[in-house]
Design an enzyme around this catalytic site. Structure first.
Site, mmCIF file in Angstrom:
data_model
loop_
_atom_site.group_PDB
_atom_site.id
_atom_site.type_symbol
_atom_site.label_atom_id
_atom_site.label_comp_id
_atom_site.label_asym_id
_atom_site.label_seq_id
_atom_site.Cartn_x
_atom_site.Cartn_y
_atom_site.Cartn_z
ATOM 1 N N GLY A 70 0.781 -1.237 0.000
ATOM 2 C CA GLY A 70 0.000 0.000 0.000
ATOM 3 C C GLY A 70 0.808 1.279 0.000
ATOM 4 O O GLY A 70 0.257 2.348 -0.281
ATOM 5 N N TYR A 71 2.115 1.217 0.310
ATOM 6 C CA TYR A 71 2.884 2.446 0.495
ATOM 7 C C TYR A 71 2.961 3.291 -0.783
ATOM 8 O O TYR A 71 2.593 4.464 -0.788
ATOM 9 C CB TYR A 71 4.297 2.134 0.999
ATOM 10 C CG TYR A 71 5.088 3.385 1.328
ATOM 11 C CD1 TYR A 71 4.874 4.059 2.527
ATOM 12 C CD2 TYR A 71 6.023 3.898 0.442
ATOM 13 C CE1 TYR A 71 5.569 5.221 2.829
ATOM 14 C CE2 TYR A 71 6.733 5.058 0.732
ATOM 15 C CZ TYR A 71 6.498 5.712 1.924
ATOM 16 O OH TYR A 71 7.185 6.860 2.216
ATOM 17 N N CYS A 72 3.459 2.703 -1.865
ATOM 18 C CA CYS A 72 3.583 3.461 -3.113
ATOM 19 C C CYS A 72 2.211 3.907 -3.622
ATOM 20 O O CYS A 72 2.057 5.031 -4.106
ATOM 21 C CB CYS A 72 4.289 2.622 -4.180
ATOM 22 S SG CYS A 72 5.998 2.185 -3.765
ATOM 23 N N SER A 74 -0.355 4.609 -1.827
ATOM 24 C CA SER A 74 -0.802 5.729 -0.985
ATOM 25 C C SER A 74 -0.122 7.030 -1.384
ATOM 26 O O SER A 74 -0.741 8.094 -1.379
ATOM 27 C CB SER A 74 -0.536 5.419 0.494
ATOM 28 O OG SER A 74 0.856 5.458 0.802
#
Length: 212
Positions: A70-72, A74
């Site tokens: 989910g980081y990239c 987000s």
């Protein structure tokens, strides 16, 4: 309220997409994107009244997606939300800036927490996924993460100086790149043709055991 700086974020769990489930993605998106949106919407009436500033901390990962989870996603979302917000609030004299840091030594890059997180993702992955990627891929991933914080910049003033400029200057920039890796590697990389970027990451990245 003159200035709002959205800086809160988490990176765990992150890893190859097939090692994760929907909850793993949602956990990161809820903080990094939905949390940022919720805080911003609640504070906007006060910021608009002051004709102030909104500063959203994204990442170079909001320009180039290096890994799954989910980081990239987000950070790409933060970029899109910030762009739409900047255009809407320009009618009210409110300026919106985006800060895109490179690799900095923070709690998100700690070598004592990232490997254990990856091991948990590996353990929850299906037997088919573990067979395709293989133990060597896992070992390679863990070795990389254990040395990650040593490759990160310890000088966080490069980021906070961007925040200060975005909040106090008469003419703040739309985007700030913090760190030489952001300026000289990731930013240029984001402008390359996609096939070149993909080729670079192909040779840099971990290879599954059963890759073609």
């Amino acid at each position: 309220l003159w200035g709002l700086v959205n800086n809160a974020g988490i990176a765990i769990p992150s890893g190859p997409n097939e090692w994760l489930n929907k909850k793993d993605f949602a956990k990161v998106l809820d903080v990094n994107l939905m949390g940022l949106i919720e805080v911003t919407l609640n504070m906007l009436p006060s910021v608009r009244k002051a004709r102030g500033r909104v500063v959203n901390v994204s990442s170079v990962m909001g320009r180039v997606s290096l890994f799954g989870g989910g980081y990239c996603i987000s950070k790409y979302g933060v970029e899109a939300f910030s762009d739409s917000l900047r255009r809407e609030l320009s009618y009210f004299g409110v300026k919106v800036a985006i800060i895109e840091p490179g690799g900095f030594k923070t709690a998100m890059t700690r070598s004592d927490t990232l490997p254990s997180s990856i091991k948990m993702l590996w353990d929850q992955a299906s037997s088919e996924v573990r067979e395709i990627y293989g133990e060597k891929s896992l070992a390679s991933y863990l070795t990389h993460l254990k040395s990650l914080d040593q490759k990160c910049n310890e000088d966080l003033t490069l980021v906070t100086d961007c925040m200060e400029h975005a909040l106090t200057s008469c003419h703040p920039r739309t985007r700030y790149s913090a760190g030489w890796d952001a300026k000289l590697f990731y930013l240029p990389l984001s402008y390359l043709p996609t096939f070149l970027t993909d080729a670079i990451f192909y040779w840099m990245s971990m290879k599954p055991a059963k890759a073609l």
